[in-house]
Design a protein around this motif. Structure first.
Motif: not given
Length: 166
Positions: A140-145
């Motif tokens: 899963v590609i996700a935005q952490t910052h």
């Protein structure tokens, strides 16, 4: 093809590809993969694509987007845990990038991953997921910052039986 019209997953075909070693062609033999080079993989993909593009996409996602990423960037523990099952087709992998508003533009990610210390909480919607219902392992590609824009995007390994997945 009748299977395409009925939107049926090609379970039998993927099983045969698994038995022949096509689901983890470039995975290191240490993890039950074929240890083949990229040219061999591309030749196999080309031939399978001539017969059934849907099956070749499933094979490609498992090899290129899931196994390759784990093999190149995963920790030793992650490789030991996931690669043998993925390379042999005992489990199928899926790659979750595309989103309803962003398409495949990773820089427009709205899916977030919130660091909780010993785990992350992922929130978001993905679409166009090859093998979504048949996969056991999701990248899963996700935005952490979000403040870092494209530099804040990360990939997460998520097991199908993780709580909260729908």
């Amino acid at each position: 093809i009748e299977r395409d019209h009925k939107a049926e997953y090609p379970t039998k075909h993927i099983k045969v590809l698994s038995e022949l070693g096509f689901m983890g062609m470039m995975v290191d033999p240490e993890y039950e993969g074929g240890g083949m080079d990229t040219v061999s993989y591309i030749l196999a993909m080309e031939e399978i694509s001539k017969v059934d593009a849907s099956v070749s996409v499933i094979m490609s996602v498992n090899n290129s987007l899931v196994c390759y990423g784990l093999g190149k960037y995963g920790t030793d523990d992650q490789k030991k845990k996931y690669l043998p099952d993925l390379a042999t087709g005992r489990k199928i992998g899926a790659y979750l990038l595309s989103e309803p508003e962003a398409g495949s533009d990773a820089t427009m990610q709205r899916t977030t991953a919130e660091d909780k210390g010993d785990h992350y909480i992922l929130n978001g919607t993905k679409n166009w997921i090859t093998s979504a219902n048949s996969a056991s392992v999701y990248i899963v590609i996700a935005q952490t910052h979000p403040e870092k824009k494209h530099h804040g995007i990360n990939a997460f390994i998520v097991d199908k039986d993780s709580p909260g997945i729908s």
